[in-house]
Design a protein around this motif. Structure first.
Motif, PDB file in Angstrom:
ATOM      1  N   TYR A 142      -5.698   4.829   3.436  1.00 59.76           N
ATOM      2  CA  TYR A 142      -5.825   5.684   2.245  1.00 59.76           C
ATOM      3  C   TYR A 142      -6.503   4.912   1.116  1.00 59.76           C
ATOM      4  O   TYR A 142      -7.471   5.388   0.506  1.00 59.76           O
ATOM      5  N   SER A 157      -1.219   3.963   4.847  1.00 61.69           N
ATOM      6  CA  SER A 157      -1.511   3.722   3.432  1.00 61.69           C
ATOM      7  C   SER A 157      -2.699   2.790   3.195  1.00 61.69           C
ATOM      8  O   SER A 157      -3.496   3.030   2.275  1.00 61.69           O
ATOM      9  N   TRP A 164       0.544   4.143  -2.778  1.00 60.25           N
ATOM     10  CA  TRP A 164       0.336   5.555  -2.455  1.00 60.25           C
ATOM     11  C   TRP A 164       1.481   6.411  -2.994  1.00 60.25           C
ATOM     12  O   TRP A 164       1.258   7.470  -3.581  1.00 60.25           O
ATOM     13  N   SER A 168       0.827  -1.206   0.000  1.00 61.29           N
ATOM     14  CA  SER A 168       0.000   0.000   0.000  1.00 61.29           C
ATOM     15  C   SER A 168       0.858   1.250   0.000  1.00 61.29           C
ATOM     16  O   SER A 168       0.528   2.248  -0.638  1.00 61.29           O
ATOM     17  N   ARG A 169       1.974   1.202   0.735  1.00 63.22           N
ATOM     18  CA  ARG A 169       2.905   2.338   0.733  1.00 63.22           C
ATOM     19  C   ARG A 169       3.421   2.588  -0.686  1.00 63.22           C
ATOM     20  O   ARG A 169       3.492   3.730  -1.141  1.00 63.22           O
ATOM     21  N   VAL A 209      -2.286  11.614   2.844  1.00 63.65           N
ATOM     22  CA  VAL A 209      -1.490  10.922   3.853  1.00 63.65           C
ATOM     23  C   VAL A 209      -0.478  11.902   4.441  1.00 63.65           C
ATOM     24  O   VAL A 209       0.227  12.596   3.701  1.00 63.65           O
TER      25      VAL A 209
END
Length: 275
Positions: A245, A242, A105, A101-102, A258
């Protein structure tokens, strides 16, 4: 199509030349584990991105434990993997959801249009018996242009302004587990508690056995939040924010940012209040 891609869909795209699969496996506290897992076995053709060496920058006095990477250096890494602005990127981790997810994003922040998260991660892929090996791929050098989207990044100054001047205009979401949010327990950072005005939406609640919940279930989690409000998500260091998000975007929210520095950045300023 949102940010999520199922294993079957990725399999159907496997022979496309304009795709890169991005292995983001990592273990906090044991930073070499993810790379070793990748070298042992990974989705065929996948390239590796390290949370701390690639997806984060150098830790300084301010900026938190996982600040933004140097974008020129990161751009160079993308180019070395033959990635252009038109490349379809699919990221996965071990199934935790936070590391991939990081990546998703970060690439969104960089302006990439076609970036997805493999729902269920590597575990889901392996359970289906799909392609994997230990070969390290080589790709021809490419060119990549940064097209920064400031609309998905909240700066420290924005969060500071929110807490001091306009708490009614913004929803600040703390993604950490409730004990840390309440200040009952703090195993990592030097201070306990949360940024004043924040509400708690624990990031693990948007996932079930490594899979993101369905959109209707995610909407239920965030039903107390107005779609008209600007939303800023944070955690301890900007990593586990993340998944929230992505989940908020899957639930139909449009104004989501974020705060990458997150709580570890907030407390690096000794005069900042703590809730």
């Amino acid at each position: 199509m949102g940010y999520l891609m199922e294993s079957e869909e990725l399999l159907s795209m496997f022979d496309m030349g304009n795709i890169r699969i991005c292995d983001c496996r990592f273990k906090l506290g044991a930073p070499d584990v993810g790379r070793k897992e990748y070298e042992k076995e990974h989705i065929t053709g996948a390239i590796y991105f390290d949370l701390e060496k690639d997806l984060s920058g150098q830790v300084k006095e301010h900026g938190g434990r996982h600040p933004l990477p140097n974008l020129d250096h990161f751009k160079n890494k993308l180019e070395s993997y033959g990635i252009t602005n038109d490349t379809i990127l699919v990221a996965y981790d071990g199934g935790e959801g936070s590391f991939a997810s990081r990546f998703v994003w970060l690439l969104t922040y960089m302006g990439h249009q076609n970036v997805y998260l493999l729902n269920g991660g590597y575990r889901a892929w392996k359970e289906r018996g799909y392609y994997s090996d230990d070969q390290l791929p080589h790709y021809e050098q490419a060119e990549y242009q940064l097209k920064i989207r400031e609309s998905v990044l909240a700066s420290y100054q924005e969060v500071k302004e929110f807490t001091e001047q306009r708490p009614d205009d913004v929803v600040l979401i703390d993604s950490r587990e409730t004990k840390r949010f309440l200040g009952v327990e703090e195993p990592i950072d030097k201070k306990a508690g949360h940024i004043p005005g924040a509400i708690n939406k624990v990031w693990t609640n948007v996932l079930e056995e490594g899979y993101y919940l369905q959109a209707e279930e995610l909407k239920e989690i965030y039903k107390d939040i107005s779609h008209d409000k600007e939303i800023i998500v944070y955690c301890g260091s900007g990593v586990t924010a993340s998944p929230n998000y992505i989940a908020l975007k899957e639930a139909g929210f449009t104004h989501v940012k974020v705060y990458v520095g997150s709580f570890s950045d907030w407390i690096s300023y000794p005069d900042n209040p703590i809730g």
